[in-house]
Design a protein around this motif. Structure first.
Motif, short mmCIF file in Angstrom:
data_model
loop_
_atom_site.label_atom_id
_atom_site.label_comp_id
_atom_site.label_asym_id
_atom_site.label_seq_id
_atom_site.Cartn_x
_atom_site.Cartn_y
_atom_site.Cartn_z
N GLU A 26 0.66 12.87 -9.66
CA GLU A 26 1.97 13.53 -9.66
C GLU A 26 2.17 14.48 -10.83
O GLU A 26 3.14 15.22 -10.86
CB GLU A 26 3.07 12.46 -9.73
CG GLU A 26 3.29 11.73 -8.44
CD GLU A 26 4.62 10.99 -8.49
OE1 GLU A 26 5.67 11.66 -8.41
OE2 GLU A 26 4.59 9.76 -8.64
N ASP A 69 0.85 -1.19 0.00
CA ASP A 69 0.00 0.00 0.00
C ASP A 69 0.88 1.23 0.00
O ASP A 69 2.01 1.19 0.48
CB ASP A 69 -0.88 0.04 1.26
CG ASP A 69 -2.11 -0.84 1.14
OD1 ASP A 69 -2.99 -0.51 0.34
OD2 ASP A 69 -2.17 -1.86 1.85
N LEU A 70 0.35 2.34 -0.52
CA LEU A 70 1.08 3.60 -0.46
C LEU A 70 1.33 3.99 0.99
O LEU A 70 2.43 4.42 1.35
CB LEU A 70 0.27 4.73 -1.14
CG LEU A 70 0.42 4.91 -2.63
CD1 LEU A 70 -0.08 3.70 -3.39
CD2 LEU A 70 -0.31 6.16 -3.10
N GLN A 71 0.28 3.87 1.80
CA GLN A 71 0.31 4.28 3.19
C GLN A 71 -0.57 3.35 4.02
O GLN A 71 -1.41 2.66 3.46
CB GLN A 71 -0.25 5.71 3.34
CG GLN A 71 0.52 6.80 2.62
CD GLN A 71 1.82 7.16 3.30
OE1 GLN A 71 2.07 6.76 4.43
NE2 GLN A 71 2.68 7.89 2.60
N THR A 72 -0.42 3.40 5.30
CA THR A 72 -1.19 2.68 6.32
C THR A 72 -0.87 1.18 6.36
O THR A 72 -0.38 0.61 5.38
CB THR A 72 -2.74 2.82 6.18
OG1 THR A 72 -3.24 1.87 5.22
CG2 THR A 72 -3.17 4.22 5.85
N GLY A 115 4.01 6.30 -1.77
CA GLY A 115 3.62 6.94 -3.02
C GLY A 115 3.90 6.08 -4.25
O GLY A 115 3.34 6.33 -5.31
N GLY A 163 -7.06 7.63 3.39
CA GLY A 163 -5.83 7.31 4.12
C GLY A 163 -4.87 6.43 3.34
O GLY A 163 -3.66 6.49 3.54
N LYS A 164 -5.42 5.63 2.42
CA LYS A 164 -4.57 4.70 1.66
C LYS A 164 -3.99 5.32 0.39
O LYS A 164 -2.99 4.83 -0.13
CB LYS A 164 -5.37 3.43 1.32
CG LYS A 164 -5.67 2.58 2.56
CD LYS A 164 -6.48 1.35 2.22
CE LYS A 164 -5.65 0.32 1.47
NZ LYS A 164 -6.47 -0.89 1.17
N TYR A 165 -4.62 6.38 -0.12
CA TYR A 165 -4.15 7.04 -1.35
C TYR A 165 -4.04 8.55 -1.16
O TYR A 165 -4.70 9.31 -1.87
CB TYR A 165 -5.09 6.70 -2.52
CG TYR A 165 -5.14 5.23 -2.83
CD1 TYR A 165 -4.29 4.68 -3.79
CD2 TYR A 165 -5.99 4.37 -2.15
CE1 TYR A 165 -4.29 3.33 -4.06
CE2 TYR A 165 -6.01 3.00 -2.41
CZ TYR A 165 -5.16 2.49 -3.37
OH TYR A 165 -5.17 1.15 -3.63
N PRO A 166 -3.22 9.00 -0.21
CA PRO A 166 -3.18 10.44 0.10
C PRO A 166 -2.83 11.35 -1.08
O PRO A 166 -3.44 12.43 -1.20
CB PRO A 166 -2.12 10.54 1.20
CG PRO A 166 -2.02 9.18 1.79
CD PRO A 166 -2.32 8.23 0.67
N PRO A 167 -1.88 11.01 -1.97
CA PRO A 167 -1.51 11.99 -3.00
C PRO A 167 -2.69 12.46 -3.86
O PRO A 167 -2.80 13.65 -4.17
CB PRO A 167 -0.46 11.24 -3.85
CG PRO A 167 0.14 10.24 -2.91
CD PRO A 167 -1.01 9.80 -2.06
N VAL A 202 -3.16 6.50 -8.48
CA VAL A 202 -1.81 6.77 -7.97
C VAL A 202 -1.04 7.76 -8.86
O VAL A 202 -0.87 8.93 -8.52
CB VAL A 202 -1.01 5.46 -7.79
CG1 VAL A 202 0.32 5.75 -7.10
CG2 VAL A 202 -1.80 4.43 -6.99
N ASP A 208 -12.28 3.56 3.01
CA ASP A 208 -10.93 3.68 3.57
C ASP A 208 -9.92 4.28 2.60
O ASP A 208 -8.71 4.25 2.85
CB ASP A 208 -10.44 2.30 4.04
CG ASP A 208 -10.34 1.30 2.88
OD1 ASP A 208 -10.92 1.56 1.80
OD2 ASP A 208 -9.70 0.24 3.07
N ARG A 214 -3.40 -0.85 7.29
CA ARG A 214 -4.78 -1.32 7.49
C ARG A 214 -5.00 -2.73 6.94
O ARG A 214 -5.66 -3.56 7.57
CB ARG A 214 -5.76 -0.38 6.79
CG ARG A 214 -5.87 0.96 7.48
CD ARG A 214 -6.75 1.91 6.67
NE ARG A 214 -6.64 3.25 7.23
CZ ARG A 214 -7.18 4.32 6.69
NH1 ARG A 214 -7.89 4.21 5.57
NH2 ARG A 214 -7.06 5.50 7.25
N ASP A 215 -4.46 -2.99 5.75
CA ASP A 215 -4.71 -4.29 5.12
C ASP A 215 -4.00 -5.41 5.88
O ASP A 215 -4.57 -6.49 6.09
CB ASP A 215 -4.31 -4.27 3.65
CG ASP A 215 -5.27 -3.42 2.80
OD1 ASP A 215 -6.32 -3.02 3.34
OD2 ASP A 215 -4.97 -3.19 1.63
#
Lengths: 223, 223
Positions: B127, A66-69, A90, B149-153, B123, B146, A71-72
């Motif tokens: 950019e 995942d890019l972030q977190t 990212g 939080g998982k894909y902030p950009p 994703v 959810d 959670r999964d």
């Protein structure tokens, strides 16, 4: 032209690492599956369902991308499965190097299958070999029946398509036959398993596919 | 480290071209919107709805980005809107250079708004600046609550979130408040327009947002 060359270098380096991983997995007769899909198509839900239903029949572990977190990873751990989370910060896909880096965190002894849940992205992950035996492509019916023609690389890489959220078909304009027709123009022999993770419908065909692959791998044949 | 530098060079070159495009659009007081989402979240459906509903009130054109096929351009053309299709041949996002290249194919005279429908990917497109005035991020409820939080950009780049397929909420485990709470941790002041393109529900708020942006741009203010 320069960008093309750089990309080829990156992919060639990735392929070398992926081959080393594949050798490592082959020595252990461990089946490794790369899960690809758009964001929110149900990769983690499929893993949760599989973990609970096959708890007494197989041992699995998961690498989450995942890019972030985390959670999964937390979700599959709650289903009783060891999981390692990779945050790409990212980055749009997992690479073989990322898998190599986190692998020491997992105990592979006695495992039947290692799932690698890729970053939610129907484009970039299709280019990167992770040393997997097979690629499981998830599509949810809510994404539309026109996806094979629009995203060929993911379908070409796939060894099986899991068509998820089938319970929502009556509420959408998704037409299964149109999806299959479109798919047949990209990769006609690709098996399609239609199911619903949230409703727990149609999962047996997936469990059968998975267990057949594990058996092949244990026998030392190409899974 | 080397890859990071290459990426920075690509982005810096893209930013220069995007600035030139923005200047070009500003001279014409033409509003340009970059539509971002996962595959199948409803970008083309939103454009079709907008084209038909506002036919007598505004003039629009569309640049479509897809890996393959001209299906999306065909769809918006059927709704009476001029459209140019870019096929990225596997590329995971549109770039400012691609926009610059196809722009001569569109007559911008008298246009109120130019939509750029990006490649379906939550994703990579986040950019790349395309010279747009604003980014419209579509999320469908079926992707899950959810996603911020998982894909902030993508959420950080967005100026408005269109939460589509709201008619399916009763059939999913999507919880609007959980989505908003998650979003507030990424970008608390981001407006969210909840609607359903297929049912034609909630579209007025989107039309209002769009027309307010067009008015601002025509007045020469930052849209």
């Amino acid at each position: 032209m320069k960008r093309v060359r750089i990309q080829q270098t990156v992919l060639s380096h990735n392929a070398t690492t992926a081959d080393a991983l594949r050798q490592h997995f082959a020595e252990r007769r461990l089946l490794v599956l790369n899960l690809l899909s758009s964001p929110g198509s149900g990769k983690t839900s499929l893993l949760e369902r599989t973990a609970v239903a096959l708890r007494d029949r197989l041992r699995m572990a998961v690498i989450e991308g995942d890019l972030q977190t985390d959670r999964d990873a937390e979700r599959v751990r709650r289903a009783g499965v060891p999981a390692v989370q990779i945050n790409t910060a990212g980055g749009c896909h997992l690479s073989a190097e990322m898998i190599q880096e986190v692998l020491p965190q997992l105990d592979l002894t006695g495992l039947d299958v290692l799932f690698i849940e890729n970053v939610g992205n129907l484009v970039c992950p299709a280019e990167f070999d992770l040393g997997e035996d097979a690629t499981v492509l998830l599509i949810s019916v809510t994404e539309g029946d026109d996806k094979p023609g629009k995203y060929p690389p993911a379908f070409l890489k796939a060894d099986v398509v899991v068509l998820n959220k089938a319970d929502l078909i009556p509420h959408t304009n998704f037409e299964p036959q149109r999806f299959l027709d479109d798919l047949s123009r990209i990769k006609g022999d690709l098996p399609v398993l239609t199911l619903s993770c949230t409703r727990g419908q149609g999962l047996e065909a997936w469990f059968d596919w998975l267990q057949a692959r594990i058996r092949l791998k244990k026998e030392g044949r190409r899974a």
